[in-house]
Scaffold this active site. Structure first.
Site, PDB file in Angstrom:
ATOM      1  N   GLU A 159       0.874  -1.182   0.000  1.00 23.67           N
ATOM      2  CA  GLU A 159       0.000   0.000   0.000  1.00 23.67           C
ATOM      3  C   GLU A 159       0.905   1.225   0.000  1.00 23.67           C
ATOM      4  O   GLU A 159       1.515   1.540   1.015  1.00 23.67           O
ATOM      5  CB  GLU A 159      -0.902  -0.006   1.247  1.00 23.67           C
ATOM      6  CG  GLU A 159      -1.832  -1.199   1.332  1.00 23.67           C
ATOM      7  CD  GLU A 159      -2.888  -1.214   0.233  1.00 23.67           C
ATOM      8  OE1 GLU A 159      -3.088  -0.180  -0.441  1.00 23.67           O
ATOM      9  OE2 GLU A 159      -3.513  -2.259   0.042  1.00 23.67           O
ATOM     10  N   CYS A 179      -2.379   9.355   2.412  1.00 23.93           N
ATOM     11  CA  CYS A 179      -2.037   8.801   1.100  1.00 23.93           C
ATOM     12  C   CYS A 179      -3.123   9.096   0.077  1.00 23.93           C
ATOM     13  O   CYS A 179      -2.843   9.251  -1.104  1.00 23.93           O
ATOM     14  CB  CYS A 179      -1.784   7.301   1.208  1.00 23.93           C
ATOM     15  SG  CYS A 179      -3.112   6.431   2.035  1.00 23.93           S
TER      16      CYS A 179
HETATM   17  P1  NAD Z   1       8.595   4.978   4.433  1.00 22.82           P
HETATM   18  O1  NAD Z   1       8.543   4.130   3.231  1.00 22.82           O
HETATM   19  O2  NAD Z   1       9.743   5.911   4.595  1.00 22.82           O
HETATM   20  O3  NAD Z   1       8.578   4.074   5.766  1.00 22.82           O
HETATM   21  C1  NAD Z   1       7.565   3.149   6.026  1.00 22.82           C
HETATM   22  C2  NAD Z   1       8.091   2.073   6.967  1.00 22.82           C
HETATM   23  O4  NAD Z   1       9.117   1.330   6.300  1.00 22.82           O
HETATM   24  C3  NAD Z   1       8.725   2.594   8.249  1.00 22.82           C
HETATM   25  O5  NAD Z   1       8.360   1.757   9.310  1.00 22.82           O
HETATM   26  C4  NAD Z   1      10.221   2.474   7.978  1.00 22.82           C
HETATM   27  O6  NAD Z   1      11.020   2.329   9.132  1.00 22.82           O
HETATM   28  C5  NAD Z   1      10.250   1.212   7.153  1.00 22.82           C
HETATM   29  N1  NAD Z   1      11.462   1.064   6.312  1.00 22.82           N
HETATM   30  C6  NAD Z   1      12.297   2.018   5.865  1.00 22.82           C
HETATM   31  N2  NAD Z   1      13.288   1.466   5.112  1.00 22.82           N
HETATM   32  C7  NAD Z   1      13.051   0.128   5.098  1.00 22.82           C
HETATM   33  C8  NAD Z   1      13.700  -0.981   4.470  1.00 22.82           C
HETATM   34  N3  NAD Z   1      14.790  -0.829   3.719  1.00 22.82           N
HETATM   35  N4  NAD Z   1      13.156  -2.204   4.647  1.00 22.82           N
HETATM   36  C9  NAD Z   1      12.037  -2.380   5.381  1.00 22.82           C
HETATM   37  N5  NAD Z   1      11.384  -1.369   6.000  1.00 22.82           N
HETATM   38  C10 NAD Z   1      11.883  -0.124   5.860  1.00 22.82           C
HETATM   39  O7  NAD Z   1       7.214   5.783   4.475  1.00 22.82           O
HETATM   40  P2  NAD Z   1       6.733   6.878   5.513  1.00 22.82           P
HETATM   41  O8  NAD Z   1       7.481   8.147   5.277  1.00 22.82           O
HETATM   42  O9  NAD Z   1       6.740   6.310   6.880  1.00 22.82           O
HETATM   43  O10 NAD Z   1       5.209   7.057   5.073  1.00 22.82           O
HETATM   44  C11 NAD Z   1       4.807   7.921   4.044  1.00 22.82           C
HETATM   45  C12 NAD Z   1       4.430   7.163   2.790  1.00 22.82           C
HETATM   46  O11 NAD Z   1       3.464   6.161   3.102  1.00 22.82           O
HETATM   47  C13 NAD Z   1       3.758   8.044   1.762  1.00 22.82           C
HETATM   48  O12 NAD Z   1       4.250   7.734   0.481  1.00 22.82           O
HETATM   49  C14 NAD Z   1       2.289   7.674   1.877  1.00 22.82           C
HETATM   50  O13 NAD Z   1       1.534   7.932   0.715  1.00 22.82           O
HETATM   51  C15 NAD Z   1       2.392   6.215   2.173  1.00 22.82           C
HETATM   52  N6  NAD Z   1       1.152   5.702   2.767  1.00 22.82           N
HETATM   53  C16 NAD Z   1       0.366   4.886   2.027  1.00 22.82           C
HETATM   54  C17 NAD Z   1      -0.828   4.411   2.544  1.00 22.82           C
HETATM   55  C18 NAD Z   1      -1.698   3.474   1.756  1.00 22.82           C
HETATM   56  O14 NAD Z   1      -2.513   2.805   2.357  1.00 22.82           O
HETATM   57  N7  NAD Z   1      -1.580   3.391   0.454  1.00 22.82           N
HETATM   58  C19 NAD Z   1      -1.209   4.778   3.833  1.00 22.82           C
HETATM   59  C20 NAD Z   1      -0.386   5.625   4.564  1.00 22.82           C
HETATM   60  C21 NAD Z   1       0.802   6.081   4.015  1.00 22.82           C
END
Ligand code: NAD
Length: 505
Positions: A240, A274
């Protein structure tokens, strides 16, 4: 089952959770390393055995207890959410409410959706065909910070209902919310969720661990890293990801309603949603009226750290620089700021005014890349056909909305809109109706949460075939026998059955 516990501290280092409104330290959590993550997965696997054997109605009864725990501790949960994200109180409590709504949907539907299913045994009518929905085992849930309770619950509610246990890795910006959520879920009596805390490295360790499926919500860039690791282990995933949602206004749209909806759909949670409305496509018939109504609605919003403000903090302070740069670039290319446009350091560490930018062109970064901040772009186009083209010419395809009075015209746009969801004369609501599937197309991800599809996302459909007439010899045992037809006979049969287009099937 083993006792409910989060993994022991590795004591290597820790992460501080910071209140973005004033920089105060909310708390500190350990950074769990690979060994701690693997131990958490092993505990979850042990705990899954008994939970997976629990009946569907037993699981629903248990999830009712989980929901009761969230309801009882709603104030505490909302407090932590607000402290870690800088959301106003109403937004934090609305998130807790959404968790309970989603759980209610799963509690009601899972026993039906996951029940053994008898299906047609066409064309082998002597057989009995059945589908059983079995748990994967342990689900790794990796979450972002913007809805730190609701997003994990989106996956956890269905994953648990399907008989899995889970290991949750909350965002490093909101670890205390993740820990409290895990505590509340486990307090219902069975240790269903292990919580590991840390940054991307902890998430990477979870992706590389022995989990049976990964439910990731976050950015496309992180998704690619997780998918590369998942590919090595052939671990299935549900993704997502981001969005750049468009609102399309038909010529006969109710402009006032569209403007108020766009303002709420964009500025709720300070634009850090999002499915936030980031782009509005207007035609000459409604451009000026929409701009005026949107500016009127947007200028009434209160931004700041007050607990009852409308627009709270930008949770990642560094994101303010990105927002500012995007607006500056758009203005240098001919766009015009018609509301807001400034950071508000006078209010605290990370506040940005609700901003509306007019005359944005589809080629500008402001129109193409996810802003994840309180910035609404108005993009003028010649007609609705161009609106659809521009809306779809986008890396993302999460959700979208269409406003208009002519139902046939609106239906036409709905069909052509290339997104995972469309709201008609509204925005965001597809995500608030828990019976509807939630998920995107293109870089917005794949797989579905919410609804029946979301529940089945966490179950393995096992095909089971038995005999309806046990006295008959097994079909496969006849394969090399004398009764086998010749290829010519099969060809004649095919001609008889399907060689001409039948009127009815
Ligand atoms: P992010 O991708 O930076 O981080 C998300 C999670 O992934 C965090 O827990 C982070 O620690 C972890 N992470 C980071 N690097 C990783 C790796 N190499 N391997 C595994 N895990 C890792 O995103 P964010 O800044 O926390 O959130 C914002 C983004 O999330 C935006 O793009 C937003 O649109 C999206 N989002 C999507 C939805 C949806 O349902 N489609 C809902 C909420 C947010």
């Amino acid at each position: 089952m083993t006792a409910f516990a989060t993994p022991p501290e590795t004591r290597e280092s820790s992460i501080e959770s910071i209140d973005p409104r004033d920089g105060a330290v909310v708390g500190s959590v350990p950074i769990h390393d690979e060994a701690a993550v693997d131990a958490a997965v092993a505990r979850a696997r042990t705990n899954q055995v008994e939970w997976g054997a629990t009946t569907l109605s037993g699981r629903s009864t248990h999830l009712r207890r989980v929901r009761a725990g969230i309801a009882r501790r709603s104030k505490e949960l909302a407090e932590v959410i607000a402290a870690e994200t800088g959301k106003p109180d109403f937004d934090a409590m609305a998130e807790v409410l959404s968790c309970c709504v989603l759980l209610t949907q799963v509690i009601r539907r899972a026993p039906k959706v996951l029940a053994d299913e008898r299906v047609s045994s066409f064309p082998l009518y002597v057989k009995r065909a059945e589908i059983r929905y079995e748990p994967y085992g342990v689900i790794g849930v990796i979450s972002p910070w913007n809805y730190p309770a609701f997003v994990p619950v989106q996956a956890l509610s269905s994953a648990l209902a399907a008989g899995n246990t889970a290991v949750l890795k909350p965002s490093e910006l909101t670890p205390l919310t993740g820990l409290l959520l895990g505590e509340i879920i486990n307090e219902a009596g069975i240790p269903l969720v292990e919580v590991v805390t840390g940054d991307g490295a902890t998430g990477a360790a979870l992706s590389a661990s022995a989990v049976d499926k990964i439910a990731f919500t976050g950015s496309p860039a992180t998704a690619k890293r997780i998918l590369a690791t998942a590919a090595e282990h052939l671990t299935p995933t549900v993704m997502e990801l981001g969005g750049k949602d468009a609102m399309i206004l038909c010529d006969d749209a109710d402009v006032e309603r569209a403007a108020r909806t766009a303002v709420a759909g964009c500025f709720a949670n300070a634009g850090q949603t999002c499915i936030a409305v980031e782009r509005v496509l207007v035609t000459p018939a409604n451009h000026a009226a929409f701009r005026e109504a949107a500016v009127r609605a947007g200028s009434q919003l209160v931004v700041g750290p007050e607990r009852n403000s409308d627009v709270g903090a930008i949770t990642q302070p560094a994101q303010i620089d990105v927002i500012e740069r995007r607006i500056e670039d758009a203005v240098s290319e001919g766009a015009a700021v018609v509301l807001g446009g400034r950071r508000r350091d006078d209010l605290g560490q990370s506040f940005f005014e609700p901003t509306i930018v007019d005359n944005v062109r589809p080629t500008m970064a402001l129109a193409r890349d996810e802003t994840f901040g309180p910035v609404l772009s108005i993009i003028p186009v010649a007609d609705v056909e161009e609106s659809v083209r521009v809306a779809n010419d986008c890396e993302y395809g999460l959700a979208g909305s269409v406003f208009g009075r002519d139902r046939a015209r609106v239906e036409d746009v709905v069909r052509q809109f290339s997104t995972g969801a469309v709201s008609v004369n509204d925005a965001l609501v597809t995500a608030l109706l828990p019976s509807l599937p939630f998920g995107g197309v293109r870089s917005s991800g794949f797989g579905r949460l919410h609804g029946d599809a979301g529940i089945r996302e966490f179950a393995v459909p096992k095909a089971v075939a038995g005999d309806r007439l046990p006295r008959l010899p097994g079909l496969t045992s006849l394969m090399f026998g004398k009764v086998r037809p010749t290829p010519a006979q099969v060809s004649r049969l095919l001609g008889l059955l399907w060689g001409r287009s039948p009127r009815r099937e």
